[in-house]
Design an enzyme around this catalytic site. Structure first.
Site, PDB file in Angstrom:
ATOM      1  N   ASN A 156       0.854  -1.074  -0.004  1.00 63.15           N
ATOM      2  CA  ASN A 156      -0.119  -0.007  -0.108  1.00 63.15           C
ATOM      3  C   ASN A 156       0.761   1.345  -0.108  1.00 63.15           C
ATOM      4  O   ASN A 156       1.901   1.276   0.554  1.00 63.15           O
ATOM      5  CB  ASN A 156      -0.875   0.005   1.333  1.00 63.15           C
ATOM      6  CG  ASN A 156      -0.272  -0.193   2.451  1.00 63.15           C
ATOM      7  OD1 ASN A 156       0.824  -0.859   2.642  1.00 63.15           O
ATOM      8  ND2 ASN A 156      -0.806   0.542   3.765  1.00 63.15           N
ATOM      9  N   CYS A 206      -4.083   0.959  -2.735  1.00 63.05           N
ATOM     10  CA  CYS A 206      -3.910  -0.245  -1.794  1.00 63.05           C
ATOM     11  C   CYS A 206      -2.890  -1.177  -2.595  1.00 63.05           C
ATOM     12  O   CYS A 206      -2.522  -1.177  -3.612  1.00 63.05           O
ATOM     13  CB  CYS A 206      -5.141  -1.069  -1.537  1.00 63.05           C
ATOM     14  SG  CYS A 206      -6.418   0.070  -0.581  1.00 63.05           S
ATOM     15  N   GLU A 248      -3.223  -4.555  -3.218  1.00 65.83           N
ATOM     16  CA  GLU A 248      -3.742  -5.332  -4.143  1.00 65.83           C
ATOM     17  C   GLU A 248      -3.982  -4.393  -5.392  1.00 65.83           C
ATOM     18  O   GLU A 248      -3.759  -5.141  -6.597  1.00 65.83           O
ATOM     19  CB  GLU A 248      -5.233  -5.496  -3.857  1.00 65.83           C
ATOM     20  CG  GLU A 248      -5.457  -6.396  -2.464  1.00 65.83           C
ATOM     21  CD  GLU A 248      -5.537  -5.666  -1.039  1.00 65.83           C
ATOM     22  OE1 GLU A 248      -5.873  -6.150  -0.419  1.00 65.83           O
ATOM     23  OE2 GLU A 248      -4.992  -4.303  -1.222  1.00 65.83           O
TER      24      GLU A 248
END
Length: 234
Positions: A145, A156, A158
């Site tokens: 992140n 983030c 992901e």
């Protein structure tokens, strides 16, 4: 290399407005970004945000940005945040896409790697580092992140991993693994769940929790009734 290969790796099913850029760090390394749209429009990742966040996630500081279109979304913010030098150019400053990102093919202990990645997180506001590894048939992409002064422009772990994958031309994935060292459980936030549900709808997501346990889920189950609409272009 022309801009075309980068532009072609944009994910723009709703606007068809392809977008790409390349950021040069203070140490002279290059990091590219492409536009990745989401059916929930505010969750779209502009190319400039992707490139700058990827650069920061690698422990580098953005210094210059190479673009073909000075109207790129979020350009003013990131230029102001890091005092970036804007360079408008007909060709990006890299010879080949492979000079940017490749899916890593190294064998790895996933949890150990996720733990070590946490030290690369840029989380001055939350002090809540998160790491993620996105797997493809050819290898994997890592993310942590990244937080900046404008909280809404942070990204983030992901989505950093997803941004790297799209720049490299990957759109098919096998699984996603996520870890945090703090909190009750390791879990993607709601915004990431919306993005994941669109790009990895029927995939495994493995959550490595801070207490040493883990759980496995189908990504679609993480966000029941996620936003969808046949009325939007795709």
């Amino acid at each position: 290399m022309s801009w075309k290969p980068l532009y072609e790796n944009s994910y723009v099913p709703y606007s068809s407005d392809k977008e790409a850029c390349v950021v040069e760090s203070k140490s002279g390394k290059y990091y590219a970004g492409v536009r990745i749209e989401n059916i929930s429009y505010p969750l779209t990742i502009p190319a400039v945000q992707a490139a700058c966040a990827i650069c920061l996630s690698e422990g580098e500081i953005p210094a210059k940005i190479y673009i073909q279109d000075s109207s790129s979304e979020q350009l003013d913010y990131w230029v102001g945040e890091f005092n970036l030098e804007i360079i408008e150019t007909k060709d990006p400053p890299v010879e080949d896409l492979e000079d940017l990102y490749n899916a890593s093919q190294e064998n790895l202990d996933v949890l150990s790697r996720l733990k070590s990645l946490l030290d690369k997180a840029v989380a001055p506001n939350s002090d809540f580092p998160v790491s993620a590894i996105l797997f493809t048939e050819d290898g994997y992409f890592e993310g942590v992140n990244v937080e900046v002064s404008a909280w809404t422009h942070g990204i983030c772990a992901e989505r950093v991993a997803i941004s790297k994958a799209f720049v490299a031309g990957y759109t098919e994935f096998t699984r996603l693994e996520v870890h945090t060292r703090k909190g009750e459980i390791s879990s993607p936030c709601g915004a990431c769940r919306q993005v994941i549900s669109e790009l990895l709808p029927y995939h495994d997501i493995i959550l490595h929790h801070s207490d040493g346990t883990q759980s496995e889920h189908l990504t679609l189950d993480l966000l029941p009734f996620s936003f969808k609409s046949s009325a939007l272009k795709r």
